[in-house]
Write an enzyme that holds these catalytic residues in place. Structure first.
Site, PDB file in Angstrom:
ATOM      1  N   HIS A  73      11.533  11.401   8.665  1.00 45.27           N
ATOM      2  CA  HIS A  73      12.676  12.215   8.202  1.00 45.27           C
ATOM      3  C   HIS A  73      12.709  12.377   6.670  1.00 45.27           C
ATOM      4  O   HIS A  73      13.443  13.205   6.158  1.00 45.27           O
ATOM      5  CB  HIS A  73      14.018  11.681   8.746  1.00 45.27           C
ATOM      6  N   GLY A  75       0.823  -1.210   0.000  1.00 45.62           N
ATOM      7  CA  GLY A  75       0.000   0.000   0.000  1.00 45.62           C
ATOM      8  C   GLY A  75       0.854   1.255   0.000  1.00 45.62           C
ATOM      9  O   GLY A  75       2.066   1.199   0.233  1.00 45.62           O
ATOM     10  N   ASN A  78      21.881  15.142   4.120  1.00 52.37           N
ATOM     11  CA  ASN A  78      21.588  14.095   3.150  1.00 52.37           C
ATOM     12  C   ASN A  78      20.101  14.041   2.809  1.00 52.37           C
ATOM     13  O   ASN A  78      19.722  13.780   1.671  1.00 52.37           O
ATOM     14  CB  ASN A  78      22.069  12.735   3.670  1.00 52.37           C
TER      15      ASN A  78
HETATM   16  C1  SAM Z   1      14.196   5.483   4.649  1.00 53.81           C
HETATM   17  S1  SAM Z   1      13.334   4.031   4.227  1.00 53.81           S
HETATM   18  C2  SAM Z   1      13.179   3.251   5.819  1.00 53.81           C
HETATM   19  C3  SAM Z   1      13.001   1.773   5.717  1.00 53.81           C
HETATM   20  C4  SAM Z   1      12.821   1.047   7.055  1.00 53.81           C
HETATM   21  N1  SAM Z   1      11.714   1.571   7.814  1.00 53.81           N
HETATM   22  C5  SAM Z   1      14.094   1.094   7.856  1.00 53.81           C
HETATM   23  O1  SAM Z   1      14.128   1.750   8.906  1.00 53.81           O
HETATM   24  O2  SAM Z   1      15.069   0.448   7.449  1.00 53.81           O
HETATM   25  C6  SAM Z   1      11.707   4.632   3.882  1.00 53.81           C
HETATM   26  C7  SAM Z   1      10.702   3.533   3.516  1.00 53.81           C
HETATM   27  O3  SAM Z   1       9.419   4.140   3.297  1.00 53.81           O
HETATM   28  C8  SAM Z   1       8.826   3.500   2.177  1.00 53.81           C
HETATM   29  N2  SAM Z   1       7.838   4.408   1.570  1.00 53.81           N
HETATM   30  C9  SAM Z   1       8.072   5.589   0.949  1.00 53.81           C
HETATM   31  N3  SAM Z   1       6.935   6.146   0.534  1.00 53.81           N
HETATM   32  C10 SAM Z   1       5.933   5.288   0.898  1.00 53.81           C
HETATM   33  C11 SAM Z   1       4.527   5.317   0.745  1.00 53.81           C
HETATM   34  N4  SAM Z   1       3.931   6.333   0.135  1.00 53.81           N
HETATM   35  N5  SAM Z   1       3.812   4.282   1.240  1.00 53.81           N
HETATM   36  C12 SAM Z   1       4.430   3.237   1.861  1.00 53.81           C
HETATM   37  N6  SAM Z   1       5.776   3.171   2.054  1.00 53.81           N
HETATM   38  C13 SAM Z   1       6.510   4.190   1.567  1.00 53.81           C
HETATM   39  C14 SAM Z   1       9.999   3.245   1.262  1.00 53.81           C
HETATM   40  O4  SAM Z   1       9.711   2.292   0.250  1.00 53.81           O
HETATM   41  C15 SAM Z   1      11.056   2.784   2.257  1.00 53.81           C
HETATM   42  O5  SAM Z   1      10.989   1.400   2.470  1.00 53.81           O
END
Ligand code: SAM
Length: 346
Positions: A256, A236, A303
């Site tokens: 973040h 989703g 970053n």
């Molecule tokens: C910075 S990563 C963090 C991943 C994980 N929570 C961690 O701490 O290792 C951000 C995550 O948010 C997910 N994400 C970004 N936009 C999203 C959305 N609109 N709906 C669901 N997940 C999303 C990305 O695919 C990614 O897996």
């Protein structure tokens, strides 16, 4: 700083000047497989053997190995057969691919993606926005559209994100006692390393990784073994699609990525979905309230500027977002490591 010697010979400035050279030496040795080869070999190896086995020039490899010795990533012994190189203990643990605490994947992401974006740091500061278009020729309204511009990039990103939880996962998940929460959703759970850590620490919970469909597919196929019965998946978009009810929502390195408006929208949805008495756990790298450090968090915030729509925040800023969304009893725990934890209750 402050003594005459420091001003005559500005060691700290020279060190900062060389900062990216140090990173690149470590990344290159990882990328070429120096640490993996020396781990597999068990015995110390000569320059000629290392260069031959890794298919590099001896001229280049000699410089690389010597620089790694200087950085204490390798040690060298002068024998009758010549110089023999071996990994230091820290390299065996953190720089080899097969180690459970390996940081190899995050280094490859830094070396091949982050490094290219940082080439445009000046533009990012001037314009106040991420630099995907300049660095990679991709424009997308959503930074994850640009980040996931190919399956390979997505894999590199997710593997990189997973790396850190081998080092910091236990600290952020035990900062608060989460044992009363049994149905947990890890929103934006990515490659699932934190979810795996969570089920191993809390035997009564199930964790559902909620992420974009293509990420969930990769998590299932590449990162979560099928025998991991207590991890489920939900495809989703947390901004557009519904969020199912749960006892606890983990948002690890999610807020973040986004500006305050988007964070507010997401937290309000999470609050609405949350079972009364449940909670939300934010996992983030926290700035000091006066924003004077830690330096790692300040750099991560830069970053975020170069790569996302977000920024790193202070505990007060996260608390304000949580309270505005309806959460109460907000508690902050600093772990002393890179990532911290904030718990809010409904
Ligand atoms: C910075 S990563 C963090 C991943 C994980 N929570 C961690 O701490 O290792 C951000 C995550 O948010 C997910 N994400 C970004 N936009 C999203 C959305 N609109 N709906 C669901 N997940 C999303 C990305 O695919 C990614 O897996």
């Amino acid at each position: 700083m402050g003594s005459t010697e420091d001003l005559d010979y500005p060691q700290i400035i020279l060190q900062y000047n060389n900062g990216f050279l140090v990173s690149k030496v470590m990344f290159t040795a990882c990328e070429l497989g120096v640490f993996d080869l020396l781990l597999e070999s068990g015995d110390p190896l000569s320059l000629d053997v290392i260069a031959a086995r890794l298919g590099t020039s001896t001229t280049g490899m000699e410089r690389l190995l010597d620089a790694c010795v200087g950085l204490k990533l390798l040690s060298v012994e002068l024998t009758q057969k010549g110089a023999l190189y071996r990994n230091t203990e820290i390299s065996n643990i953190y720089l080899t691919k097969s180690s459970p605490k390996s940081q190899y994947h995050i280094m490859m992401y830094y070396s091949n993606t982050v490094y290219l974006c940082w080439h445009y740091l000046t533009d990012a500061v001037r314009e106040g926005r991420n630099q995907y278009e300049r660095a990679f020729g991709v424009s997308s309204k959503d930074p994850f559209g640009a980040m996931y511009r190919s399956e390979e990039e997505m894999l590199k990103f997710l593997a990189g994100q997973n790396s850190i939880w081998g080092i910091c996962g236990k600290d952020v998940l035990t900062a608060f006692d989460l044992s009363s929460f049994t149905r947990i959703y890890d929103l934006g759970g990515g490659g699932g390393a934190l979810a795996r850590e969570c089920v191993s620490l809390y035997p009564n919970c199930t964790v559902t990784i909620y992420d974009l469909p293509k990420v969930v597919q990769v998590a299932k196929d590449r990162f979560i073994p099928p025998e991991e019965q207590r991890i489920a998946f939900h495809e989703g978009d947390f901004f557009k699609d519904s969020i199912p009810e749960a006892d606890l929502y983990i948002l690890s390195k999610i807020l973040h990525d986004w500006d305050d408006d988007k964070c507010g929208q997401l937290l309000a949805k999470v609050h609405q979905a949350c079972r009364p008495g449940g909670g939300v756990l934010l996992v983030e790298s926290l700035l000091k309230e006066d924003r004077s450090g830690p330096i790692e968090t300040q750099l991560y915030s830069m970053n975020m500027l170069v790569q996302t729509e977000g920024k790193e925040r202070t505990p007060a800023e996260y608390s304000k977002l949580l309270v505005a969304a309806g959460f109460r009893e907000v508690q902050v725990k600093r772990t002393g490591k890179l990532y911290d934890a904030i718990l809010g209750r409904k």
